[in-house]
Every structure is written in structure tokens, then in C-alpha cells.
Design a protein around this motif. Sequence first.
Motif, short mmCIF file in Angstrom:
data_model
loop_
_atom_site.label_atom_id
_atom_site.label_comp_id
_atom_site.label_asym_id
_atom_site.label_seq_id
_atom_site.Cartn_x
_atom_site.Cartn_y
_atom_site.Cartn_z
N MET A 103 0.84 -1.19 0.00
CA MET A 103 0.00 0.00 0.00
C MET A 103 0.88 1.24 0.00
N GLN A 104 0.29 2.36 -0.31
CA GLN A 104 1.01 3.63 -0.27
C GLN A 104 1.29 4.00 1.19
N GLU A 105 2.29 4.83 1.40
CA GLU A 105 2.62 5.27 2.76
C GLU A 105 1.49 6.09 3.38
N ASN A 106 0.62 6.68 2.55
CA ASN A 106 -0.48 7.49 3.07
C ASN A 106 -1.74 6.66 3.34
N GLY A 107 -1.66 5.33 3.18
CA GLY A 107 -2.78 4.46 3.46
C GLY A 107 -3.64 4.13 2.26
N HIS A 108 -3.39 4.75 1.13
CA HIS A 108 -4.18 4.49 -0.07
C HIS A 108 -3.67 3.24 -0.77
N SER A 109 -4.46 2.75 -1.72
CA SER A 109 -4.04 1.61 -2.53
C SER A 109 -2.87 2.03 -3.41
N ILE A 110 -2.09 1.04 -3.83
CA ILE A 110 -0.93 1.31 -4.66
C ILE A 110 -1.37 1.85 -6.01
N THR A 111 -0.64 2.85 -6.52
CA THR A 111 -0.95 3.44 -7.81
C THR A 111 -0.18 2.72 -8.91
N LEU A 112 -0.55 2.98 -10.15
CA LEU A 112 0.13 2.38 -11.29
C LEU A 112 1.60 2.79 -11.33
N LEU A 113 1.87 4.09 -11.09
CA LEU A 113 3.24 4.58 -11.09
C LEU A 113 4.05 3.96 -9.95
N SER A 114 3.46 3.86 -8.77
CA SER A 114 4.17 3.26 -7.64
C SER A 114 4.48 1.80 -7.91
N ILE A 117 7.42 1.76 -10.45
CA ILE A 117 8.71 2.11 -9.84
C ILE A 117 9.18 1.00 -8.91
N ARG A 118 8.28 0.53 -8.07
CA ARG A 118 8.62 -0.51 -7.09
C ARG A 118 9.16 -1.76 -7.78
N ASN A 119 8.53 -2.16 -8.85
CA ASN A 119 8.93 -3.39 -9.51
C ASN A 119 10.06 -3.20 -10.51
N LEU A 120 10.24 -1.98 -11.00
CA LEU A 120 11.41 -1.70 -11.83
C LEU A 120 12.68 -1.79 -10.99
N LEU A 121 12.61 -1.32 -9.75
CA LEU A 121 13.78 -1.37 -8.86
C LEU A 121 13.99 -2.76 -8.26
N ARG A 122 13.12 -3.69 -8.56
CA ARG A 122 13.33 -5.08 -8.15
C ARG A 122 14.63 -5.60 -8.74
N PHE A 140 17.17 -4.53 7.82
CA PHE A 140 17.70 -3.42 8.62
C PHE A 140 16.84 -2.17 8.61
N HIS A 141 15.91 -2.02 7.69
CA HIS A 141 15.08 -0.82 7.66
C HIS A 141 14.02 -0.91 8.77
N SER A 142 13.73 0.21 9.40
CA SER A 142 12.79 0.21 10.52
C SER A 142 11.36 -0.18 10.11
N LYS A 143 10.98 0.11 8.86
CA LYS A 143 9.65 -0.25 8.38
C LYS A 143 9.70 -1.42 7.40
N HIS A 144 10.82 -2.15 7.37
CA HIS A 144 11.01 -3.33 6.53
C HIS A 144 10.79 -3.00 5.04
N LYS A 145 11.47 -1.96 4.58
CA LYS A 145 11.35 -1.55 3.18
C LYS A 145 12.58 -1.96 2.40
N GLY A 153 7.48 4.89 -2.39
CA GLY A 153 6.68 5.36 -1.27
C GLY A 153 5.62 4.36 -0.85
N THR A 154 6.02 3.09 -0.78
CA THR A 154 5.06 2.03 -0.44
C THR A 154 5.48 1.29 0.82
N LEU A 155 4.54 0.59 1.41
CA LEU A 155 4.74 -0.26 2.58
C LEU A 155 4.15 -1.64 2.27
N VAL A 156 4.71 -2.66 2.88
CA VAL A 156 4.10 -3.99 2.82
C VAL A 156 3.62 -4.30 4.24
#
Length: 182
Positions: A103-114, A117-122, A140-145, A153-156
Motif C-alpha cells: 500500500m502507499q505510505e499514506n494508506g491508499h491503494s498502490i498506484t500504477l506509477l508506484s 517504480i517498485r517493480n522496476l527497482l526489483r 535493517f530498515h525500521s519499516k522493513h522496506k 513510497g510504499t509499505l508492505v
Amino acid sequence: MNQEQVQVKTPEYVSLQFQSAGLGSRASAFIIDQAIIMIANITILIGAIYLMDFMGLFMGTSWVPIAIVTILAFLINWGYFFFLEYFTGGRTLGKKMLGIRVMQENGHSITLLSSFIRNLLRIVDQLPAGYLLGILMIFFHSKHKRLGDLAAGTLVVHERRVRKRKKKTAIEKEIERRGITR
């Protein structure tokens, strides 16, 4: 193990709390997803071999079937995560089985752009080998990112499971039978 809570403040100033998905649940979902992708890749490869054999292309020098298989494998390997996360509310099949979602960091559903980007950086997260950079980032990241999450700008997070209701009591059955509203 005590899971960390992630607090998300929505634009409406509502504070939501989620349980961040750690390395174990994310890795398990990834293994399930990779098994599904592997089955799809093997199926395409076997289908291409049978098609090439049927068409008599093994003796020829036509690279068209090999190019088609390569393009299909790329689309499956990269597009699986990209499209499923966007079109199913942040859940691939592995994530859905384990009850986690992106999900987005603001609580919304993931956007197409997010998702893009998220999967391009995979690709970067897989470096130097065996997803080492991504694993270290999640650990090591505090929010497991991982890097893809930071850039997009996403969270799992773990989804809240809806508890099944117990059987209806006699009073509830009678209220329902008579059509009375509460």
C-alpha cells in the motif's frame, strides 16, 4: 517475535495502524510467487519446443520462436508483480495467501506509477545475487522496506483477517425471519 506497528496518517487526519510485514512473510510470499512464475515459464518453454517441433523449425535457423519465448518470459517475470499488485489491491498470489499487501505510505491503494517504480527497482534489489541487497534492506530498515519501496513510497503490511461470525442465536434468527431491523 514482536512485530512493529506502522502508523499511517491519512489526508483526513485519521490515524491508522498496520503491522509491517517482515522478512519472513515477504520471503515466503516471494517464494510462492516465484514457483508460480516458474511453472508459467516452463509451460511456455515446453509449448514453444512442441510448436517448433511441429513446425519443423529445429533444423532451420529461425530465431523468431526463441525471440517470442524470450519476450513472453520477460513479460511474465516482470509483469506478474507489476500488474497483480496494481490490479488486485497490492496483492500478488503469494501475498494474498499469506495475508500481506502493498500500500502507499499514506494508506491508499498502490498506484500504477508506484507499482511500476517498485517493480522496476526489483532489478536493483536482486543485486549482487540472490536478492541480497533487498534482503539486507528489509532486515535493517525500521519499516522493513526494500529500495523499491523507498523509491515508490510504499509499505508492505499484514492485512487484518476478518473473523467469521459465530452461528446466529435463536433471537437473531427470529429477528431475521420477521425482517425486523436493528
